[in-house]
Motif scaffolding. Sequence first.
Motif, PDB file in Angstrom:
ATOM      1  N   GLN A  28     -17.000  23.056  10.001  1.00  0.00           N
ATOM      2  CA  GLN A  28     -16.224  23.246  11.199  1.00  0.00           C
ATOM      3  C   GLN A  28     -15.167  24.264  11.390  1.00  0.00           C
ATOM      4  O   GLN A  28     -14.312  23.304   9.891  1.00  0.00           O
ATOM      5  CB  GLN A  28     -16.089  22.009  12.130  1.00  0.00           C
ATOM      6  CG  GLN A  28     -16.951  21.245  12.408  1.00  0.00           C
ATOM      7  CD  GLN A  28     -17.139  20.202  13.877  1.00  0.00           C
ATOM      8  OE1 GLN A  28     -16.103  19.763  13.206  1.00  0.00           O
ATOM      9  NE2 GLN A  28     -18.049  20.191  14.458  1.00  0.00           N
ATOM     10  N   ASN A  29     -14.969  25.151  11.906  1.00  0.00           N
ATOM     11  CA  ASN A  29     -13.680  25.822  11.689  1.00  0.00           C
ATOM     12  C   ASN A  29     -12.444  25.482  11.708  1.00  0.00           C
ATOM     13  O   ASN A  29     -12.726  23.801  12.809  1.00  0.00           O
ATOM     14  CB  ASN A  29     -13.981  26.868  12.380  1.00  0.00           C
ATOM     15  CG  ASN A  29     -14.142  27.350  13.886  1.00  0.00           C
ATOM     16  OD1 ASN A  29     -13.173  26.220  14.705  1.00  0.00           O
ATOM     17  ND2 ASN A  29     -14.641  28.400  14.692  1.00  0.00           N
ATOM     18  N   ILE A  30     -11.263  25.540  12.008  1.00  0.00           N
ATOM     19  CA  ILE A  30     -10.316  25.198  12.595  1.00  0.00           C
ATOM     20  C   ILE A  30      -9.683  24.545  14.065  1.00  0.00           C
ATOM     21  O   ILE A  30      -9.152  23.547  14.340  1.00  0.00           O
ATOM     22  CB  ILE A  30      -9.345  25.870  12.283  1.00  0.00           C
ATOM     23  CG1 ILE A  30      -7.642  23.767  11.973  1.00  0.00           C
ATOM     24  CG2 ILE A  30      -8.638  26.892  12.407  1.00  0.00           C
ATOM     25  CD1 ILE A  30      -6.506  24.860  11.293  1.00  0.00           C
ATOM     26  N   LYS A  34      -9.426  20.916  15.454  1.00  0.00           N
ATOM     27  CA  LYS A  34      -9.120  20.362  16.138  1.00  0.00           C
ATOM     28  C   LYS A  34      -9.285  19.971  17.613  1.00  0.00           C
ATOM     29  O   LYS A  34      -8.995  18.872  17.741  1.00  0.00           O
ATOM     30  CB  LYS A  34      -7.882  21.298  16.624  1.00  0.00           C
ATOM     31  CG  LYS A  34      -7.372  21.383  15.260  1.00  0.00           C
ATOM     32  CD  LYS A  34      -6.060  23.130  15.655  1.00  0.00           C
ATOM     33  CE  LYS A  34      -6.218  24.186  16.278  1.00  0.00           C
ATOM     34  NZ  LYS A  34      -4.652  24.366  16.295  1.00  0.00           N
ATOM     35  N   ARG A  35     -10.547  20.558  18.196  1.00  0.00           N
ATOM     36  CA  ARG A  35     -11.118  20.109  19.506  1.00  0.00           C
ATOM     37  C   ARG A  35     -12.153  18.565  19.337  1.00  0.00           C
ATOM     38  O   ARG A  35     -11.788  17.927  20.181  1.00  0.00           O
ATOM     39  CB  ARG A  35     -12.082  20.763  20.105  1.00  0.00           C
ATOM     40  CG  ARG A  35     -12.512  21.171  21.770  1.00  0.00           C
ATOM     41  CD  ARG A  35     -13.832  21.938  21.511  1.00  0.00           C
ATOM     42  NE  ARG A  35     -14.741  21.748  20.953  1.00  0.00           N
ATOM     43  CZ  ARG A  35     -15.786  21.546  20.512  1.00  0.00           C
ATOM     44  NH1 ARG A  35     -16.212  20.097  20.503  1.00  0.00           N
ATOM     45  NH2 ARG A  35     -17.017  21.092  20.208  1.00  0.00           N
ATOM     46  N   VAL A  59      -6.085  26.018   2.596  1.00  0.00           N
ATOM     47  CA  VAL A  59      -6.889  25.652   3.984  1.00  0.00           C
ATOM     48  C   VAL A  59      -6.764  24.350   4.073  1.00  0.00           C
ATOM     49  O   VAL A  59      -6.995  24.275   5.166  1.00  0.00           O
ATOM     50  CB  VAL A  59      -8.082  26.249   3.381  1.00  0.00           C
ATOM     51  CG1 VAL A  59      -8.710  25.493   4.773  1.00  0.00           C
ATOM     52  CG2 VAL A  59      -8.276  28.000   3.321  1.00  0.00           C
ATOM     53  N   PHE A  60      -6.931  23.538   2.647  1.00  0.00           N
ATOM     54  CA  PHE A  60      -7.474  22.435   2.672  1.00  0.00           C
ATOM     55  C   PHE A  60      -5.602  21.385   4.071  1.00  0.00           C
ATOM     56  O   PHE A  60      -5.736  20.620   4.727  1.00  0.00           O
ATOM     57  CB  PHE A  60      -7.245  21.476   1.712  1.00  0.00           C
ATOM     58  CG  PHE A  60      -7.562  20.134   1.860  1.00  0.00           C
ATOM     59  CD1 PHE A  60      -7.781  19.505   2.905  1.00  0.00           C
ATOM     60  CD2 PHE A  60      -7.996  19.150   0.714  1.00  0.00           C
ATOM     61  CE1 PHE A  60      -7.762  17.338   3.250  1.00  0.00           C
ATOM     62  CE2 PHE A  60      -8.577  17.789   0.919  1.00  0.00           C
ATOM     63  CZ  PHE A  60      -8.435  16.826   1.816  1.00  0.00           C
ATOM     64  N   ALA A  66      -2.687  20.264  11.086  1.00  0.00           N
ATOM     65  CA  ALA A  66      -3.477  21.256  12.012  1.00  0.00           C
ATOM     66  C   ALA A  66      -3.548  19.504  12.910  1.00  0.00           C
ATOM     67  O   ALA A  66      -4.140  19.027  14.108  1.00  0.00           O
ATOM     68  CB  ALA A  66      -4.799  21.746  12.267  1.00  0.00           C
ATOM     69  N   VAL A  67      -4.861  18.634  11.768  1.00  0.00           N
ATOM     70  CA  VAL A  67      -4.902  17.234  12.348  1.00  0.00           C
ATOM     71  C   VAL A  67      -3.779  16.143  12.712  1.00  0.00           C
ATOM     72  O   VAL A  67      -3.581  15.840  13.742  1.00  0.00           O
ATOM     73  CB  VAL A  67      -6.033  16.290  11.364  1.00  0.00           C
ATOM     74  CG1 VAL A  67      -6.363  14.924  12.007  1.00  0.00           C
ATOM     75  CG2 VAL A  67      -7.766  17.287  11.619  1.00  0.00           C
ATOM     76  N   LYS A  68      -2.827  16.637  11.840  1.00  0.00           N
ATOM     77  CA  LYS A  68      -1.082  15.290  11.630  1.00  0.00           C
ATOM     78  C   LYS A  68      -0.825  15.862  13.447  1.00  0.00           C
ATOM     79  O   LYS A  68      -0.261  14.446  13.285  1.00  0.00           O
ATOM     80  CB  LYS A  68      -0.217  15.910  10.907  1.00  0.00           C
ATOM     81  CG  LYS A  68       0.798  15.232  10.531  1.00  0.00           C
ATOM     82  CD  LYS A  68       1.493  14.984   9.023  1.00  0.00           C
ATOM     83  CE  LYS A  68       2.804  13.847   9.446  1.00  0.00           C
ATOM     84  NZ  LYS A  68       4.343  14.249   8.335  1.00  0.00           N
ATOM     85  N   ALA A  69      -0.891  16.665  13.748  1.00  0.00           N
ATOM     86  CA  ALA A  69       0.081  17.210  14.754  1.00  0.00           C
ATOM     87  C   ALA A  69      -0.287  16.860  15.947  1.00  0.00           C
ATOM     88  O   ALA A  69       0.063  16.379  17.361  1.00  0.00           O
ATOM     89  CB  ALA A  69       0.310  18.811  14.686  1.00  0.00           C
ATOM     90  N   ILE A  70      -2.311  16.186  16.125  1.00  0.00           N
ATOM     91  CA  ILE A  70      -2.670  15.720  16.667  1.00  0.00           C
ATOM     92  C   ILE A  70      -2.818  14.577  17.244  1.00  0.00           C
ATOM     93  O   ILE A  70      -2.398  14.474  18.314  1.00  0.00           O
ATOM     94  CB  ILE A  70      -4.286  16.226  16.482  1.00  0.00           C
ATOM     95  CG1 ILE A  70      -4.789  17.908  17.431  1.00  0.00           C
ATOM     96  CG2 ILE A  70      -5.158  15.589  17.851  1.00  0.00           C
ATOM     97  CD1 ILE A  70      -6.007  18.839  16.758  1.00  0.00           C
ATOM     98  N   LEU A  71      -2.391  13.861  15.955  1.00  0.00           N
ATOM     99  CA  LEU A  71      -2.267  12.175  15.789  1.00  0.00           C
ATOM    100  C   LEU A  71      -0.456  11.914  15.928  1.00  0.00           C
ATOM    101  O   LEU A  71      -0.602  10.720  16.452  1.00  0.00           O
ATOM    102  CB  LEU A  71      -2.966  11.994  14.381  1.00  0.00           C
ATOM    103  CG  LEU A  71      -4.176  12.149  14.136  1.00  0.00           C
ATOM    104  CD1 LEU A  71      -4.401  11.630  12.486  1.00  0.00           C
ATOM    105  CD2 LEU A  71      -5.195  11.453  15.184  1.00  0.00           C
ATOM    106  N   GLN A  72      -0.118  12.793  15.901  1.00  0.00           N
ATOM    107  CA  GLN A  72       1.505  12.281  16.217  1.00  0.00           C
ATOM    108  C   GLN A  72       1.894  11.454  17.620  1.00  0.00           C
ATOM    109  O   GLN A  72       1.235  11.927  18.575  1.00  0.00           O
ATOM    110  CB  GLN A  72       2.669  13.691  16.487  1.00  0.00           C
ATOM    111  CG  GLN A  72       3.771  13.637  16.100  1.00  0.00           C
ATOM    112  CD  GLN A  72       3.660  13.156  14.913  1.00  0.00           C
ATOM    113  OE1 GLN A  72       3.346  13.864  14.179  1.00  0.00           O
ATOM    114  NE2 GLN A  72       4.820  12.039  15.280  1.00  0.00           N
ATOM    115  N   GLY A  73       2.161  10.004  17.198  1.00  0.00           N
ATOM    116  CA  GLY A  73       2.241   9.195  18.430  1.00  0.00           C
ATOM    117  C   GLY A  73       1.637   8.598  19.298  1.00  0.00           C
ATOM    118  O   GLY A  73       1.121   7.252  19.874  1.00  0.00           O
ATOM    119  N   THR A  74      -0.009   9.280  18.467  1.00  0.00           N
ATOM    120  CA  THR A  74      -1.072   8.229  18.778  1.00  0.00           C
ATOM    121  C   THR A  74      -1.375   6.605  18.455  1.00  0.00           C
ATOM    122  O   THR A  74      -2.500   6.077  18.837  1.00  0.00           O
ATOM    123  CB  THR A  74      -2.615   9.178  18.319  1.00  0.00           C
ATOM    124  OG1 THR A  74      -3.001   9.180  17.463  1.00  0.00           O
ATOM    125  CG2 THR A  74      -2.368  10.424  19.978  1.00  0.00           C
TER     126      THR A  74
END
Length: 221
Positions: A28-30, A34-35, A59-60, A66-74
């Motif tokens: 899946q593309n980035i 993220k979605r 790329v890795f 990108a995923v780390k930014a989404i998980l921040q604080g969760t």
Amino acid sequence: MKNPILENRVSENKHNPYRLYLVTDDQQNIETLKRVVAEAVAGGVTMVQVREKQGDVRVFIERVLAVKAILQGTGVPLIVNDRVDVALAVNADGVHLGQSDMPVEIARLLIGEDKLLGLSIENQQQLTEAASLPVDYLGLSAIFATPTKTNIKKQWGIEGLTDAVAQSALPIVAIGGINAENLDAVMASHVAGVALVSAICHAPSPRQAAMNLRCQMEKLL
């Protein structure tokens, strides 16, 4: 202002982060990645492993950040698949290794004692040997045949999974072909958690898929 839902999730994840373990789809593309991750976290996944088999380390790293930014604080831990160097570069919460990756003893020395270290287990001998290794959890693969993993060494099935859970003192995460239809049987083995790719990543709504799976699990606990 405190968010009670988030606080409860953080507390639960510390207790058992393996319960609903999302493994990302490297095809899946980035933007899709993220979605999917954002929706899955909203739906209740308890851990996320970023998988990248294409061999491009830049790329890795981009995808992991990108995923780390989404998980921040969760409170949802970020795990890097295979690559200890990438996990260290982004300061991930841990790394998951396969049998042909860096030896876990060396990986533990590099990442330290405070990071999670998982190991894939593909046969009985590896399961036995894992008892003396410095790992936090085991990924038992594959429980059922799955299109996302074509090089399956052993298909454990429910009986094999149940026996493995009974044998191991380490938390076991079941992976491979798990979905809503067979989840009840998998959870009946008293496994610590399940790792899913297609059932969440390819769902029309990853959020709803994760939410449904969590609800199904909680009814069985």
